[in-house]
Design a protein around this motif. Structure first.
Motif, PDB file in Angstrom:
ATOM      1  N   LEU A  70      18.692   7.389 -29.395  1.00  0.00           N
ATOM      2  CA  LEU A  70      18.573   8.445 -29.863  1.00  0.00           C
ATOM      3  C   LEU A  70      19.232   9.536 -28.782  1.00  0.00           C
ATOM      4  CD1 LEU A  70      18.671  10.388 -32.482  1.00  0.00           C
ATOM      5  CD2 LEU A  70      16.468  10.992 -32.115  1.00  0.00           C
ATOM      6  N   TYR A  71      20.178  10.443 -29.071  1.00  0.00           N
ATOM      7  CA  TYR A  71      20.566  11.230 -28.014  1.00  0.00           C
ATOM      8  C   TYR A  71      20.855  12.595 -28.536  1.00  0.00           C
ATOM      9  CZ  TYR A  71      22.860  13.448 -23.914  1.00  0.00           C
ATOM     10  OH  TYR A  71      23.475  14.304 -22.912  1.00  0.00           O
ATOM     11  N   TYR A  72      20.250  13.750 -28.073  1.00  0.00           N
ATOM     12  CA  TYR A  72      20.720  15.080 -28.709  1.00  0.00           C
ATOM     13  C   TYR A  72      21.107  16.036 -27.493  1.00  0.00           C
ATOM     14  CZ  TYR A  72      19.899  20.057 -30.525  1.00  0.00           C
ATOM     15  OH  TYR A  72      20.044  21.134 -30.828  1.00  0.00           O
ATOM     16  N   PHE A  73      22.106  16.898 -27.744  1.00  0.00           N
ATOM     17  CA  PHE A  73      22.680  17.627 -26.775  1.00  0.00           C
ATOM     18  C   PHE A  73      23.050  19.048 -27.395  1.00  0.00           C
ATOM     19  CE2 PHE A  73      26.640  19.135 -24.752  1.00  0.00           C
ATOM     20  CZ  PHE A  73      26.220  19.316 -23.368  1.00  0.00           C
ATOM     21  N   ASN A  74      22.554  20.054 -26.714  1.00  0.00           N
ATOM     22  CA  ASN A  74      22.831  21.406 -27.086  1.00  0.00           C
ATOM     23  C   ASN A  74      23.474  22.147 -25.865  1.00  0.00           C
ATOM     24  OD1 ASN A  74      21.903  24.334 -27.462  1.00  0.00           O
ATOM     25  ND2 ASN A  74      21.861  23.481 -29.497  1.00  0.00           N
ATOM     26  N   GLU A  75      24.480  22.898 -25.956  1.00  0.00           N
ATOM     27  CA  GLU A  75      25.037  23.671 -24.983  1.00  0.00           C
ATOM     28  C   GLU A  75      25.509  25.079 -25.530  1.00  0.00           C
ATOM     29  OE1 GLU A  75      27.654  22.361 -21.162  1.00  0.00           O
ATOM     30  OE2 GLU A  75      28.863  22.579 -23.132  1.00  0.00           O
ATOM     31  N   ASP A  76      25.253  25.977 -24.416  1.00  0.00           N
ATOM     32  CA  ASP A  76      25.679  27.326 -24.730  1.00  0.00           C
ATOM     33  C   ASP A  76      26.727  27.746 -23.593  1.00  0.00           C
ATOM     34  OD1 ASP A  76      24.393  27.950 -26.990  1.00  0.00           O
ATOM     35  OD2 ASP A  76      22.773  28.396 -26.024  1.00  0.00           O
ATOM     36  N   VAL A  77      27.988  28.246 -24.181  1.00  0.00           N
ATOM     37  CA  VAL A  77      29.108  28.533 -23.115  1.00  0.00           C
ATOM     38  C   VAL A  77      29.361  30.167 -23.279  1.00  0.00           C
ATOM     39  CG1 VAL A  77      31.172  28.279 -22.111  1.00  0.00           C
ATOM     40  CG2 VAL A  77      30.040  26.095 -22.914  1.00  0.00           C
ATOM     41  N   ALA A  78      29.281  30.744 -21.926  1.00  0.00           N
ATOM     42  CA  ALA A  78      29.692  32.120 -21.936  1.00  0.00           C
ATOM     43  C   ALA A  78      30.815  32.317 -21.119  1.00  0.00           C
ATOM     44  CB  ALA A  78      28.328  33.102 -21.611  1.00  0.00           C
ATOM     45  N   TYR A  79      31.716  32.738 -21.264  1.00  0.00           N
ATOM     46  CA  TYR A  79      33.151  32.727 -20.489  1.00  0.00           C
ATOM     47  C   TYR A  79      33.852  33.932 -20.523  1.00  0.00           C
ATOM     48  CZ  TYR A  79      37.426  30.925 -18.048  1.00  0.00           C
ATOM     49  OH  TYR A  79      38.208  30.619 -17.629  1.00  0.00           O
TER      50      TYR A  79
END
Length: 850
Positions: free
Chosen positions: A375-384
């Motif tokens: 099981l794999y969980y990924f969370n990402e926030d990008v501010a550009y």
């Protein structure tokens, strides 16, 4: 998927026969001889297997090779792995990885790479986060072809897995200094040891500095230097034989004046650049000279904390990897690459926070099967945030271009006066431009399973599947102060024509009262002037449309565009492996891969033309949506998912004095996410299908006790099976740029003993890639590449741990272009990125303990 064609089948079949016969001939079985090859353990299938056993196309570069070949960072890996290509573009943060010709993700933070990079099991979501100097390395595994079954959405073209050494309970370490030309200095060291019977720790640090090999003729500064620093600490907690915890904290920083470009073609804008006092080195791709008004800023910081927990039970084991990572980038460039102050600022600031959690359970069903569940969980926030602003010379430059096109020297001033705007200070004012703010939230979850069924002592059937759900929410808004680029020249022409015809201002009341004149003015407003159709029956201002370098942006989300993508995909692998003998293995596999929707976070993101009616119905004004510039008002906001499939057959052999691996494959990516630089931003679009048929051969041979020879060969036959809407037109049936048909690397290492326990080695490696066009939107006559790199090193070691070496890279000073692009705001001109010239130096290292 494209079927094998007769010629390709014949060529690959001949190569397979030749490779197998050559390997057997050069690696004879000598049952009584000492085995020279060390057993290499890899984790390509997320469990430990020997390189010989794993039925996957994987290349392994170990620490000894990295040390002897003086591979200082990931960019150097391609000299020992021919199916891998690494290209550094306009900044230190923009580096592209390609495997078998597939790869993307540089330049645009909305795009995750198709080649996934993992360091100690932790995914690095952007290429800039994988560029630090290789730390206390154990090995680098390059997995070729889609690996989505085990690695999820981040590996549709392949995987680079970097494995570093875990802390040791026995005290040891090393300290090393390298010095070379261009003022190069590399200092690095590591120490490890036990803090108690159950806790071990390690710490490593590195510093890499070098002067630039580009000269900025504008102010005498140097470009393309190195300034890198990194630290890494680890703790290993091992209270029993059944449990261990490895915690890693790292930080690295890049602060460099990078990257220099050269002029490939001094186009029709060159005279205008010189007319305003600017300069450039024309038509010389390898001058290593540039003109920049200010130093380029590249400040990249990566930091992270991860914890890997391993439990071993009687019938199963569990692995948990938890990671937090942050990457920040601040960059600014004089991106007109001339001595004229055309672009006064081209700034970007990105901040990417990621959290990932992986859980794996492996178990065995005796002699019948092994299984892995995950099981794999990924969370990402990008501010550009980005900003591009005009410099002090841009207005005069635009005037010079307009005069060259036959306009009056007062064109812009006259237009300002006609529109009632301040004359001389409105259009292309210094500091005017466009600034964008983009945000992206990315959440993904994958569930995967892999089964190895042992059909007999020699036959294994592998079945694997991965279900991935990926949701993204995106918003982009722009503040545009470029008045000129916001003008609608059809309306400007209409107003001028109506006033000339009626003597009245073009107010709604006057237009309604004079319908015949309004109709005639409308016809004039969309008619371009020419020698055959001179004024006043045409709209002279239409000739100014090409000077609208920064057109207004339609912000989103809006009433029609929600800025949301939701993707689900199930990928799978079917593989049959058979041990022909104890030293010869064969496998045949079919697999699929997946990469989720990528959003274009650059200023060239434009609404889909299919949304035009809905936007108009919602009362949303579409910038420049008029009969003349209508097509330019639309484009893409995102590129849909990539779906990969590959049929692959491999043969591996390992003998007393050598080993080989041979692979043939037919691989395709449907919806390949093409990201092409168009002048001030990026055009992101799906190619219908890109495919490649190819073969790979790798071998290691010890002809004597002291000599190790390695040879690798890659053959690729790529094609755009369908790509009708590229940035340069229909490319269907053409060869994708940047993919070499033939790549080969040869290396040899000779070691011998000296007196009193001293040892010595000499090593050479050679990389050749045949000529290929580089990019789609630069003529091949200007931008093609053929690579012929020769590297060598020599060293000796004392019995008490002192090591001295001499090394050189690109010894023949081979010159080729890494990439090329249309020059910013200079239509008809092109620039490129030349490769690094010859480097050489010496090294001194002291090993202690262990």
């Amino acid at each position: 998927m494209r079927n094998f064609k007769g010629l390709r089948r014949s060529a690959i079949g001949s190569a397979l026969t030749f490779g197998a016969l050559l390997s057997v001939a050069t690696n004879p079985i000598h049952a009584q001889e000492e085995a020279f090859l060390e057993e290499i353990v890899v984790t390509a299938s997320k469990r430990e297997q020997t390189l010989q056993e794993v039925p996957i196309a994987v290349s392994v570069t170990d620490a000894d090779t990295v040390e002897k070949a003086v591979i200082l960072d990931v960019l150097d890996l391609q000299t020992v792995v021919p199916s891998l290509r690494v290209t550094q573009l306009q900044s230190s943060a923009n580096t592209n990885f390609l495997i078998r010709g597939f790869g993307n993700g540089a330049n645009n933070p909305g795009i995750e790479p198709s080649v996934g990079v993992f360091i100690d099991g932790v995914y690095r979501s952007r290429s800039a986060s994988a560029l630090s100097d290789l730390p206390n390395l154990e090995r680098v595994e390059v997995l070729r072809g889609p690996q989505s079954t085990l690695f999820g959405k981040n590996a549709s073209a392949g995987v680079i897995s970097v494995v570093t050494q875990a802390p040791q309970f026995e005290t040891g370490g090393s300290f090393e200094v390298l010095a070379g030309n261009f003022g190069s200095t590399v200092v690095r060291g590591n120490v490890t040891g036990g803090l108690s019977d159950t806790v071990a720790a390690s710490f490593s640090a590195n510093y890499n500095t070098r002067d630039g090999y580009f000269d900025n003729l504008q102010d005498g500064s140097e470009v393309n230097g190195r300034e890198r620093f990194g630290v890494r600490g680890q703790l290993l907690f091992q209270p029993s034989d059944t449990f261990s915890a490895r915690i890693i904290a790292d930080f690295d920083e890049i602060d460099e004046n990078c990257c220099g470009t050269t002029n490939l073609q001094d186009g029709p804008t060159g005279d205008a650049v010189r007319a305003v006092g600017g300069n450039l080195v024309p038509n010389d791709p390898f001058s290593f000279d540039t003109f920049l008004n200010f130093d380029t800023t590249n400040v990249i910081e990566n930091s992270g904390l991860s914890a890997q927990l391993d439990w071993d039970f009687d019938s199963f084991s569990i692995t948990s990897i938890t990671a937090f990572r942050n990457q920040t980038t601040e960059a600014n460039a004089d991106s007109d690459f001339t001595g004229a102050d055309l672009i006064g600022r081209n700034f970007e600031n990105r901040d990417i926070d990621t959290f990932s959690q992986e859980l794996r359970l492996t178990t065995s069903f005796g002699d019948a099967a092994d299984a892995l569940f995950g099981l794999y969980y990924f969370n990402e926030d990008v501010a550009y945030d980005t900003e591009i602003l005009y410099g002090a010379d841009f207005r005069n430059y635009g005037t010079a271009l307009a005069i060259g096109a036959g306009a009056s020297p007062t064109t812009f001033s006259d237009l300002e006066a006609a529109l009632g705007l301040p004359v001389g200070t409105t259009f292309f004012a210094e500091g005017a431009g466009a600034a964008e703010t983009a945000r992206q939230d990315d959440e993904a979850i994958s569930i995967f399973a892999n089964f190895d069924f042992y059909l007999s002592d020699r036959a294994t059937l592998t079945l694997g599947a991965n279900y991935t759900q990926n949701d993204k929410e995106v918003s982009v808004s722009q503040n545009n102060t470029d008045v000129f680029s916001g003008l609608d020249f059809v309306q400007v022409g209409f107003g001028g024509a109506f006033a000339a015809l009626t003597g009245l201002p073009p107010t709604p009341e006057n237009i309604a009262a004079n319908p015949a004149a309004a109709g005639q003015a409308q016809a004039i407003s969309v008619t371009a002037c020419s020698a055959a159709n001179p004024p006043p029956a045409c709209n002279e201002t239409l000739a100014l449309i090409p000077f609208q370098f920064l057109p207004p942006f339609l912000n989103y989300p809006n009433a029609v565009e929600d800025g949301v993508s939701e993707d689900t995909e199930t990928t799978y692998t079917v593989r049959f492996a058979y041990d022909l003998t104890d030293s010869l293995n064969f496998y045949l596999s079919y697999g699929t891969g997946f990469k989720a929707t990528s959003w274009n976070l650059s200023r060239d993101a434009r609404p889909f033309i299919t949304d035009e009616a809905a936007l108009i119905a919602a009362g949303i004004t579409i910038p420049n949506n008029n009969p003349v510039t209508r097509d330019a008002a639309f484009g893409t906001r995102f590129a849909g998912p990539e779906e990969t499939e590959v049929i692959e057959a491999g043969l591996k052999g390992q003998f007393d004095r050598g080993s080989f691996a041979f692979t043939i494959f037919d691989q395709s990516i449907e919806g390949f996410q093409s990201n092409v630089f168009t002048g001030t931003g990026f055009n992101l679009v799906n190619a219908g299908e890109q495919s490649v048929v190819g073969a790979e051969f790798e071998s290691t041979w010890f002809p004597t006790d002291n000599l190790q020879l390695n040879w690798a060969l890659t053959y690729l036959d790529p094609e755009y099976d369908e790509f009708r809407e590229s940035s340069v037109g229909d490319l269907t049936g053409t060869t994708p740029p940047g993919i070499h048909e033939i790549s080969t690397s040869i290396s040899g290492t000779y070691t011998w003993d000296l007196a009193s326990g001293w040892t010595a080695f000499v090593r050479g490696d050679y990389l050749y890639e045949d000529e290929v066009a580089i990019v789609e939107n630069v003529p091949a006559a200007l931008a093609s590449r053929e690579v012929s790199l020769l590297n060598a090193s020599f060293g000796f070691s004392s019995p008490n741990g002192w090591n001295f070496g001499v090394w050189g890279r690109n010894l023949t000073d081979d010159q080729f272009l890494q990439s090329a692009f249309p020059t910013v705001a200079q239509a008809g001109s092109f620039n490129g990125y030349p490769n690094q010239p010859r480097t050489f130096g010496i090294s001194l290292r002291k090993d202690f303990g262990l």
